[in-house]
Design a protein around this motif. Structure first.
Motif, short mmCIF file in Angstrom:
data_model
loop_
_atom_site.label_atom_id
_atom_site.label_comp_id
_atom_site.label_asym_id
_atom_site.label_seq_id
_atom_site.Cartn_x
_atom_site.Cartn_y
_atom_site.Cartn_z
N GLU A 122 0.95 -1.27 0.38
CA GLU A 122 0.14 -0.31 0.24
C GLU A 122 1.19 1.42 0.23
OE1 GLU A 122 -2.63 0.70 -0.73
OE2 GLU A 122 -3.97 -1.83 -0.43
N ILE A 123 1.67 1.23 0.57
CA ILE A 123 2.28 2.83 0.71
C ILE A 123 3.84 3.10 -1.01
CG2 ILE A 123 5.44 2.84 1.49
CD1 ILE A 123 4.79 2.01 4.50
N LEU A 124 3.64 1.26 -1.35
CA LEU A 124 4.17 1.53 -3.08
C LEU A 124 3.17 2.73 -4.09
CD1 LEU A 124 6.73 -1.04 -2.47
CD2 LEU A 124 7.27 1.21 -2.69
N ARG A 125 2.02 1.23 -3.80
CA ARG A 125 1.11 1.96 -4.32
C ARG A 125 0.39 3.38 -4.36
NH1 ARG A 125 -4.76 2.47 -3.37
NH2 ARG A 125 -5.83 1.69 -5.84
N ALA A 126 0.45 4.41 -3.75
CA ALA A 126 0.31 5.39 -2.98
C ALA A 126 1.80 6.79 -3.79
CB ALA A 126 0.60 5.66 -1.95
N ARG A 127 2.66 5.26 -4.14
CA ARG A 127 3.85 6.44 -5.10
C ARG A 127 3.84 6.06 -5.69
NH1 ARG A 127 4.82 6.51 0.01
NH2 ARG A 127 5.96 8.18 1.33
N LEU A 128 2.81 4.93 -6.82
CA LEU A 128 2.57 4.70 -8.78
C LEU A 128 1.70 5.09 -8.40
CD1 LEU A 128 4.14 0.59 -7.62
CD2 LEU A 128 5.55 2.42 -9.02
N LEU A 129 0.73 4.87 -8.42
CA LEU A 129 -0.81 5.45 -8.75
C LEU A 129 0.25 7.02 -9.35
CD1 LEU A 129 -3.07 4.40 -6.10
CD2 LEU A 129 -3.04 4.35 -8.12
N GLY A 130 0.88 7.62 -9.12
CA GLY A 130 1.39 9.27 -9.03
C GLY A 130 2.17 9.32 -10.70
N GLU A 131 2.34 8.48 -11.11
CA GLU A 131 2.96 8.05 -12.40
C GLU A 131 2.13 8.29 -13.41
OE1 GLU A 131 6.13 7.56 -12.78
OE2 GLU A 131 6.97 7.62 -10.35
N GLN A 132 2.20 8.72 -14.54
CA GLN A 132 1.22 9.11 -15.48
C GLN A 132 1.46 7.90 -15.92
OE1 GLN A 132 0.09 12.01 -16.59
NE2 GLN A 132 0.60 12.92 -14.37
N ARG A 133 1.67 6.77 -16.22
CA ARG A 133 2.07 6.42 -17.24
C ARG A 133 0.93 5.31 -16.79
NH1 ARG A 133 8.08 5.19 -16.71
NH2 ARG A 133 8.21 7.18 -16.66
N PHE A 134 0.23 4.93 -15.46
CA PHE A 134 -0.44 3.61 -14.80
C PHE A 134 -1.03 4.64 -14.65
CE2 PHE A 134 3.59 2.99 -12.74
CZ PHE A 134 3.87 1.54 -12.98
N THR A 135 -2.84 3.74 -15.45
CA THR A 135 -3.93 3.75 -14.90
C THR A 135 -4.81 3.25 -13.45
OG1 THR A 135 -4.86 1.42 -16.13
CG2 THR A 135 -4.56 3.81 -17.44
N ASP A 136 -4.25 1.92 -13.09
CA ASP A 136 -4.61 2.14 -11.79
C ASP A 136 -3.05 1.40 -11.91
OD1 ASP A 136 -6.08 1.38 -10.09
OD2 ASP A 136 -7.31 -0.05 -10.42
N VAL A 137 -3.04 0.81 -10.16
CA VAL A 137 -2.13 -0.17 -9.41
C VAL A 137 -3.38 -0.70 -8.45
CG1 VAL A 137 0.10 -0.23 -7.79
CG2 VAL A 137 -0.51 1.79 -9.60
N VAL A 138 -3.37 -1.94 -8.16
CA VAL A 138 -3.89 -2.89 -7.25
C VAL A 138 -3.23 -4.15 -6.81
CG1 VAL A 138 -5.90 -4.23 -6.98
CG2 VAL A 138 -6.08 -2.99 -8.91
N VAL A 139 -3.52 -3.71 -5.87
CA VAL A 139 -2.62 -4.79 -4.54
C VAL A 139 -3.37 -5.71 -4.22
CG1 VAL A 139 -2.50 -5.49 -2.11
CG2 VAL A 139 -1.81 -3.24 -3.05
N THR A 140 -2.92 -7.47 -4.24
CA THR A 140 -3.85 -8.46 -4.36
C THR A 140 -3.06 -9.46 -3.61
OG1 THR A 140 -3.11 -9.55 -6.41
CG2 THR A 140 -4.63 -8.82 -6.73
N GLY A 141 -3.60 -10.27 -2.88
CA GLY A 141 -3.05 -11.93 -2.75
C GLY A 141 -2.06 -11.50 -1.12
#
Length: 419
Positions: free
Chosen positions: A65-84
């Protein structure tokens, strides 16, 4: 965007979390990025959160979740989801797939090959004088060289001449060296046709000399060169001479190649089907000889791979007749194909690391199967005019054909334009 570029993006997110005090870990050298497994979603997934959890002293999902918050700020991603337990699943924007297609078309059949020249590793492959072992060793040598390694193949016995003339296998038998490929670097022996120069780069092709020579690929180099340059020697030498370079000492790897022997003679299948029959099964599986490797139907994986490649070439010819050409751009409903193409460099590296050419063969089947649903929508229908969407789909199809041709070439198999 390639998996290597995605890995750098993920590591940048880790570094930011460390700099901001949310994680107390050592930033790893690399993050593994690959197509998502069962239960995953998006275009790519990474297990970096699980990798860091113990050192961070936190549950993997918290790290994710900590990394997801930073990756969502990247223009190249439309979504980042944590699974499992803590996998990060990355969905790319269409422009990211366009960038991947541009890279594949720019690099051609060398997409996925090492770009840094000599890897620093010299490998000796040893195989018995058995047809499957010889062909597997030959294919593995091709893949290892694509990753920058220096390779020598030795056969513990005398291979049948037809294994080279029909199946295209190239090995050196043990015993006195005659026109073989031994090279010496200040006392340490390395093994191959390619040589490092007084720097570290090697040539990927045959190396000419200034004057007569009989050894096939022995050379002495005097200065740096790039991976695609020819290297010139300073004088003649004979087939039985060692050649000494002035580069660094190179550590050897000794790799035995002993797959389950072929139960029959693959020579009647010819080069392409014969090699596929021996390479597609895992080393511990018994190949099917003759099998259905010459049958042109969907049950034959080799046919599917070569048919998909031939279709992409036919689409390029047809598009040129209609007056339009490939132009990378976003393509909808092609996520599986984009993921498979982006995974190609990782598959080549894994094939070289684990000495498993069957891994590459199976990956080519995955690429071909993912490409086929795209191909009927590449050309305009009826009175429809070619659009940006058609050009983007044509570019993606060309990229798929390029990866298929390059992979087949590393397996020593032809990729015909017409089938």
């Amino acid at each position: 965007m390639t998996p290597a570029e995605l890995s750098h993006t993920v590591l940048h997110a880790v570094r930011r979390a460390v700099d901001e005090g949310e994680l107390s870990v050592t930033v790893p050298e690399r993050a593994v990025v690959a197509p998502p497994g069962p239960g995953g979603c998006g275009d790519y997934a990474t297990n970096v959160a699980l990798q860091l959890a113990r050192a961070a002293g936190r549950p993997p999902r918290d790290v994710a979740e900590i990394l997801r918050a930073r990756l969502l700020g990247e223009q190249r991603f439309t979504d980042v989801v944590v699974t499992g337990p803590g996998f990060l699943n990355l969905s790319l924007r269409g422009t990211a797939s366009a960038g991947l297609v541009e890279e594949i078309l720019r690099r051609g059949r060398r997409y996925g090959h090492a770009t840094t020249g000599f890897s620093g590793t010299a490998v000796r492959l040893r195989c018995p004088a058995e047809v499957r072992a010889v062909v597997v060793a030959d294919a593995l040598a091709r893949v290892l060289r694509s990753q920058g390694d220096i390779v020598r193949v030795e056969c513990e016995g005398r291979p049948a001449p037809q294994w080279e003339s029909v199946l295209g296998a190239d090995v050196t038998t043990r015993g006195p060296r005659t026109a073989d490929r031994d090279v010496t670097t200040r006392g340490s022996r390395i093994a191959d046709r390619d040589l490092p120069t007084r720097g570290s780069r090697i040539a990927d092709r045959d190396l000419p000399t200034r004057g007569p020579r009989t050894a096939d690929r022995d050379v002495t180099t005097q200065g740096p060169h790039t991976a695609d340059q020819d290297v010139t020697t300073q004088g003649p030498h004979t087939a039985d001479q060692d050649v000494t370079t002035q580069g660094p000492r190179i550590a050897d790897q000794d790799v035995p190649v002993r797959p389950v022997p072929a139960p029959g003679d693959p020579l009647p299948l010819g080069r392409d089907a014969g090699r596929w029959a021996l390479l597609h099964p895992a080393a511990h599986d018994r190949p099917k000889i003759p099998g259905d490797h010459l049958v042109q139907r969907e049950s034959n994986p080799l046919f599917r791979v070569r048919y998909a490649h031939a279709r992409t070439r036919a689409l390029l010819r047809n598009a040129a007749d209609l007056g339009f050409h490939p132009e990378p751009g976003p393509v909808s409903e092609a996520e599986a194909l984009v993921a498979a193409l982006g995974d190609h460099p990782r598959v080549l590296a894994a094939t070289a690391t684990h000495h498993t050419p069957d891994r590459l063969a199976r990956h080519l089947v995955t690429v071909a199967d993912a490409a086929m649903p795209l191909l009927p929508a590449v050309l305009p229908l009826g009175e429809e005019k070619p659009s940006a969407a058609h050009r983007a789909r044509l570019a993606l199809a060309e990229a798929a054909g390029t990866v298929l041709a390059g992979g087949l070439s590393l397996l020593g198999i032809d990729a015909p334009d017409h089938l």
